[in-house]
Design a protein around this motif. Structure first.
Motif, PDB file in Angstrom:
ATOM      1  N   ALA A 221       0.975  -1.216  -0.135  1.00 54.79           N
ATOM      2  CA  ALA A 221       0.038  -0.141  -0.153  1.00 54.79           C
ATOM      3  C   ALA A 221       0.872   1.210   0.033  1.00 54.79           C
ATOM      4  CB  ALA A 221      -1.000  -0.049   1.263  1.00 54.79           C
ATOM      5  N   ILE A 222       0.288   2.384  -0.618  1.00 53.48           N
ATOM      6  CA  ILE A 222       0.790   3.695  -0.460  1.00 53.48           C
ATOM      7  C   ILE A 222       0.907   4.262   0.887  1.00 53.48           C
ATOM      8  CG2 ILE A 222       0.722   6.227  -1.284  1.00 53.48           C
ATOM      9  CD1 ILE A 222       1.558   4.383  -3.480  1.00 53.48           C
ATOM     10  N   THR A 223       1.994   4.488   1.419  1.00 53.07           N
ATOM     11  CA  THR A 223       1.948   5.220   2.985  1.00 53.07           C
ATOM     12  C   THR A 223       2.084   6.794   2.806  1.00 53.07           C
ATOM     13  OG1 THR A 223       2.835   2.941   3.562  1.00 53.07           O
ATOM     14  CG2 THR A 223       2.943   4.909   5.134  1.00 53.07           C
ATOM     15  N   ARG A 224       1.187   7.405   3.780  1.00 47.61           N
ATOM     16  CA  ARG A 224       1.542   8.668   3.821  1.00 47.61           C
ATOM     17  C   ARG A 224       2.337   9.109   5.055  1.00 47.61           C
ATOM     18  NH1 ARG A 224      -3.553  12.045   3.949  1.00 47.61           N
ATOM     19  NH2 ARG A 224      -3.837  11.755   1.815  1.00 47.61           N
ATOM     20  N   VAL A 225       3.353   9.830   5.223  1.00 45.49           N
ATOM     21  CA  VAL A 225       3.848  10.130   6.506  1.00 45.49           C
ATOM     22  C   VAL A 225       3.835  11.587   6.769  1.00 45.49           C
ATOM     23  CG1 VAL A 225       6.210  10.188   7.804  1.00 45.49           C
ATOM     24  CG2 VAL A 225       5.488   8.228   6.103  1.00 45.49           C
ATOM     25  N   LEU A 226       3.523  11.913   7.975  1.00 43.92           N
ATOM     26  CA  LEU A 226       3.593  13.617   8.222  1.00 43.92           C
ATOM     27  C   LEU A 226       4.598  13.508   9.551  1.00 43.92           C
ATOM     28  CD1 LEU A 226      -0.433  14.261   8.140  1.00 43.92           C
ATOM     29  CD2 LEU A 226       1.484  15.488   6.799  1.00 43.92           C
TER      30      LEU A 226
ATOM     31  N   VAL B 287       5.508  16.665   4.673  1.00 41.51           N
ATOM     32  CA  VAL B 287       4.585  15.277   4.299  1.00 41.51           C
ATOM     33  C   VAL B 287       5.308  14.758   3.068  1.00 41.51           C
ATOM     34  CG1 VAL B 287       3.350  16.606   2.513  1.00 41.51           C
ATOM     35  CG2 VAL B 287       2.362  14.595   3.665  1.00 41.51           C
ATOM     36  N   SER B 288       5.289  13.492   2.957  1.00 42.17           N
ATOM     37  CA  SER B 288       5.737  12.649   1.966  1.00 42.17           C
ATOM     38  C   SER B 288       5.008  11.343   1.790  1.00 42.17           C
ATOM     39  CB  SER B 288       7.170  12.251   2.250  1.00 42.17           C
ATOM     40  OG  SER B 288       7.533  11.665   0.666  1.00 42.17           O
ATOM     41  N   SER B 289       4.978  10.691   0.582  1.00 37.89           N
ATOM     42  CA  SER B 289       4.149   9.482   0.408  1.00 37.89           C
ATOM     43  C   SER B 289       4.839   8.696  -0.529  1.00 37.89           C
ATOM     44  CB  SER B 289       2.949  10.006  -0.342  1.00 37.89           C
ATOM     45  OG  SER B 289       2.286   8.953  -0.472  1.00 37.89           O
ATOM     46  N   ASP B 290       4.965   7.249  -0.304  1.00 36.05           N
ATOM     47  CA  ASP B 290       5.544   6.384  -1.113  1.00 36.05           C
ATOM     48  C   ASP B 290       4.950   5.007  -0.753  1.00 36.05           C
ATOM     49  OD1 ASP B 290       8.358   6.599  -2.828  1.00 36.05           O
ATOM     50  OD2 ASP B 290       7.990   4.607  -2.095  1.00 36.05           O
ATOM     51  N   ALA B 291       5.101   3.982  -1.766  1.00 36.38           N
ATOM     52  CA  ALA B 291       4.787   2.951  -1.539  1.00 36.38           C
ATOM     53  C   ALA B 291       5.795   2.022  -0.385  1.00 36.38           C
ATOM     54  CB  ALA B 291       4.914   1.777  -2.491  1.00 36.38           C
ATOM     55  N   ASN B 292       6.972   2.933  -0.388  1.00 35.66           N
ATOM     56  CA  ASN B 292       7.787   2.099   0.630  1.00 35.66           C
ATOM     57  C   ASN B 292       7.659   3.227   1.908  1.00 35.66           C
ATOM     58  OD1 ASN B 292      10.216   2.051   2.325  1.00 35.66           O
ATOM     59  ND2 ASN B 292      11.330   0.848   0.639  1.00 35.66           N
ATOM     60  N   ILE B 293       7.373   2.764   2.954  1.00 41.82           N
ATOM     61  CA  ILE B 293       7.298   3.750   4.161  1.00 41.82           C
ATOM     62  C   ILE B 293       8.540   4.170   4.687  1.00 41.82           C
ATOM     63  CG2 ILE B 293       7.479   1.396   5.860  1.00 41.82           C
ATOM     64  CD1 ILE B 293       5.659   2.761   7.583  1.00 41.82           C
ATOM     65  N   ILE B 294       9.718   3.636   4.530  1.00 35.20           N
ATOM     66  CA  ILE B 294      11.109   4.206   5.009  1.00 35.20           C
ATOM     67  C   ILE B 294      11.306   5.184   4.113  1.00 35.20           C
ATOM     68  CG2 ILE B 294      13.578   3.752   5.446  1.00 35.20           C
ATOM     69  CD1 ILE B 294      12.517   0.775   6.005  1.00 35.20           C
TER      70      ILE B 294
END
Ligand SMILES: CC(=O)SCCNC(=O)CCNC(=O)[C@H](O)C(C)(C)COP(=O)(O)OP(=O)(O)OC[C@H]1O[C@@H](n2cnc3c(N)ncnc32)[C@H](O)[C@@H]1OP(=O)(O)O
Ligand SMILES: CC(C)C(=O)C(=O)O
Length: 705
Positions: free
Chosen positions: A646-651, A666-673
């Motif tokens: 899944a795509i992960t959004r990180v704030l 903010v960023s977003s990627d399929a790779n959480i790291i």
């Protein structure tokens, strides 16, 4: 019924239903009240003037303080508010809130609790006498309770006695006004209920208290047996109640009924006291619950029908779905209905509303509700591009009141729904050397807007991430030179098993470190890699597996804890292991024009390890980062159906302890790291730019080019 008092708002028509209130439409308006007209001008509203609060039943000093008001605010946050799920206030909290309500808002009444209910409320009233009452500027404290119990006397009723012992000038008692409740819930006769009301009011009046009757289930009772519901009010008034409060206890009423029935109550009381000189007509109050989301509307309807005492709670706290929210009722009455309900300086007091709302949430340990009308963070937040474009021309175009009037502020959000106006407003607030007349800048803003829309389509959200938005603006400049660049990073995660074996009553690891049984148990309890303990076939005794040493591993830890550490150490057949995870990050980075540097760091997890490595690399170059710490880290899966892909959004939120600023990326990627590292890098770069030394360098550079 004709709308003979049409307001200037597009969607709001004020009806003056009665002869009396129609004549009031022409009266002078309070000078403190302003609001928008349809044409966007600020002007004072044309609304019916209500009956002024006369001094009838209140004590002289308070009547002087409230004589200029159109209605009296009666706050029950400390009583009905605490009946809301999740609201629990300490005695000290209650004292602090009461002070705020009195000093900042200047409400007329503060209902503080039920003295006969619990020790905390009893303590409150005791402390209030010394710590609160002498300092009150506006409010009168109210003790709340019930009518005497059936088939007894007030003198013998401990709960009624406790009301006197609270030593408040005002006492409010709840009494049943519904036939169903009297017969089925109290389990008594209609006559006995009338006697309970009458005698309790008279008893408290004889002891010198101002008494109000909260007529519980009044509206439901009115529909069932109107004559009886009215009679409950009548006997209270006859016994000297200064006010009868109509309660929509179950919150199922609608505004048109509330207004009509309130008018009927007014007529009933006026007729009852028309020929009586000795008794003043009691005031009418209103108390509404929000079960149909009508509490505020019903309260306003009651005021239009003749209610003068307006009960409610700050932020709408209260039993079940809450009470009428005073943070909406007060500004609606002041700004929309043109009723003055706060004492002078009214405008300044109204501007305290947002602050009081946040203060009460804070003490009650309740999260701020951003979409709360008037006082919420979103109450004046503009997001749609068309809205913002119009708002920039005339704030009145998308705001029905001035946010400053209630101490709030307008906000513009940037998102995929933005137009030029949104970006323009944001960039004006940034210190990025923006020049509105420069065509290069205008082009750059258009590019930023396009990029925002593209990134939001990939899972970013810029509404709450101003720092990332600012980084987009910086990076849109061809002359922008980043203070550093992360060239590459790798993360290694390993897992090793540490084995402890029993050796002469002491556990030792393979590399010789020793620990006692209790050390190991304590370590295992604290360890997040929860060990499991293996126990012999359904018995309570620890037994070794296949004759070898017993492996105590972390999942049955409760059992392990139950087994005394002494037993473990005494058992030569026991061995303990735990799993230890270790994470390392290696980064390669360029700072300024220097050669690339590499750094390695260990951390609690991959993001922590990268963060530590970044900090190690940057610390010698940017002292400003010493003051910047991670404040919050939020991860959200955007397309859960894709499971682990899944795509992960990180704030990520950072706090700069020098400026006390919190900023978010903010960023977003399929790779959480990857998403996390990108958001981290945005935040550190932003912090460096914002720091005076490095920031100045870049801003000068921008101007020069
Ligand atoms: C609509 C409202 O929000 S009113 C406010 C409600 N708030 C609260 O209840 C919070 C504080 N309450 C308390 O601390 C407790 O309920 C107390 C101390 C008041 C009473 O506790 P208890 O003595 O254990 O009684 P209990 O809570 O079971 O209350 C029910 C009793 O009160 C009686 N009662 C209910 N309403 C009233 C009333 N208006 N007048 C007199 N008695 C009443 C009922 O008849 C019942 O007695 P019964 O069982 O003999 O018929
Ligand atoms: C006691 C009254 C005011 C009450 O809380 C209600 O009826 O909801």
């Amino acid at each position: 019924m004709l709308p003979d008092c049409v307001t200037d708002g597009m969607a709001f028509v004020t009806l003056c239903p009665t002869r009396a209130s129609r004549s009031l439409c022409k009266t002078r308006l309070p000078s403190t009240v302003t609001r928008h007209s349809r044409l966007g001008r600020w002007r004072r509203p044309r609304h019916p003037r209500p009956l002024r609060c006369t001094a009838s039943a209140s004590s002289a000093p308070q009547s002087q303080r409230t004589a200029s008001l159109d209605a009296l605010i009666y706050d029950t946050t400390l009583r009905d508010g605490t009946q809301g799920e999740g609201v629990s206030l300490s005695c000290q909290d209650k004292l602090s809130i009461a002070r705020e309500l009195d000093q900042r808002l200047g409400v007329a009444y503060i209902e503080c609790g039920w003295p006969g209910s619990n020790p905390k409320d009893a303590e409150f009233f005791m402390r209030a006498r010394a710590e609160l009452t002498p300092h009150l500027r506006h409010a009168q404290l109210v003790a709340f309770g019930a009518t005497r119990y059936k088939n007894t006397t007030c003198a013998a009723d401990k709960q009624v006695q406790a009301l006197l012992e609270a030593h408040t000038p005002v006492v409010t008692i709840v009494g049943k006004a519904s036939e169903f409740h009297v017969t089925q819930i109290l389990g008594t006769t209609l006559d006995e209920n009338l006697a309970m009301i009458r005698e309790t009011v008279a008893f408290l009046r004889a002891a010198g208290r101002q008494v109000m009757l909260d007529a519980e289930h009044f509206f439901d009772g009115y529909f069932q047996n109107a004559e009886y519901a009215l009679e409950c009010l009548g006997v209270a008034a006859d016994a000297g109640a200064s006010a009868v409060v109509l309660c929509d206890t179950n919150g199922g009423s609608v505004p048109w009924d509330v207004q009509r029935i309130t008018e009927r109550v007014r007529q009933f009381l006026e007729e009852r006291y028309a020929s009586t000189l000795s008794l003043p007509t009691p005031r009418i109050g209103i108390h509404c619950h929000n079960d149909m989301e009508m509490a505020v509307a019903n309260t306003l309807a009651a005021v239009r029908g003749g209610a003068i005492i307006v009960q409610g709670c700050i932020n709408g706290y209260g039993e079940r779905t809450g009470n009428a929210s005073l943070t909406s009722v007060i500004p609606a009455l002041q700004l929309r209905l043109g009723r003055t309900v706060l004492p002078p300086p009214t405008t300044e007091r109204l501007a305290q509303l947002t602050g009081v709302s946040r203060f009460v949430d804070e003490l009650a340990n309740r999260p701020h509700v951003p979409w709360r009308p008037f006082v919420g963070e979103c109450a004046f937040a503009h997001k749609g591009g068309l809205h913002v474009a119009a708002f920039l021309k005339h704030p009145v175009s998308y705001q029905f009141v001035d946010p400053a009037a209630v101490g709030n502020r307008p906000r513009v959000l940037v998102s995929e729904l933005s137009g030029r106006g949104n970006i323009l407003t944001k960039v004006r607030q940034m210190d990025v050397g923006f020049d509105e007349n420069d065509p290069v800048w205008r082009k750059r803003l258009a590019q930023v807007l396009e990029r925002v829309k593209a990134l939001e389509n990939k899972g970013f959200t810029f509404e709450a991430a101003d720092a990332s938005l600012e980084m987009l603006v910086w990076r849109a400049s061809p002359s922008y030179v980043p203070p550093f660049e992360l060239v590459d990073f790798s993360v290694f995660i390993g897992n090793k098993r540490v084995l402890f074996v029993n050796h002469e009553g002491c556990f030792v690891t393979e590399d010789g470190a020793s620990a006692t049984g209790s050390d190991i148990l304590a370590h295992m309890s604290a360890s997040s890699s929860a060990p499991a303990m293996q126990r012999g076939n359904g018995t309570n005794a620890w037994s070794s597996l296949s004759g070898g040493p017993l492996f105590v591993s972390p999942a049955n830890l409760a059992d392990a804890a139950a087994q005394s550490a002494r037993d473990l150490t005494a058992d030569p057949a026991v061995a303990v292991f735990r799993n230890e995870t270790h994470t390392q990050a290696v980064i390669k980075m360029v700072v300024g024009s220097a050669r690339p540097i590499m750094e390695v760091a260990e951390g609690n997890g991959p993001v922590d390890a990268v963060n530590r490595a970044l900090r190690k690399a940057l610390a010698p170059h940017f002292l400003a980062l010493d003051a910047v710490t991670l404040d919050d880290y939020k991860v959200r899966i955007l397309d859960a159906e894709s499971a682990t892909a899944a795509i992960t959004r990180v704030l990520v939120s950072f706090r700069d302890s020098r400026s006390s600023r919190v900023f978010t990326t903010v960023s977003s990627d399929a790779n959480i790291i990857v998403a996390s590292v990108n958001a981290l890098v945005d935040g550190l770069e932003y912090a460096v730019l914002r720091a005076t030394d490095a920031g100045t360098r870049h801003r000068q550079h921008e101007v020069e080019t």
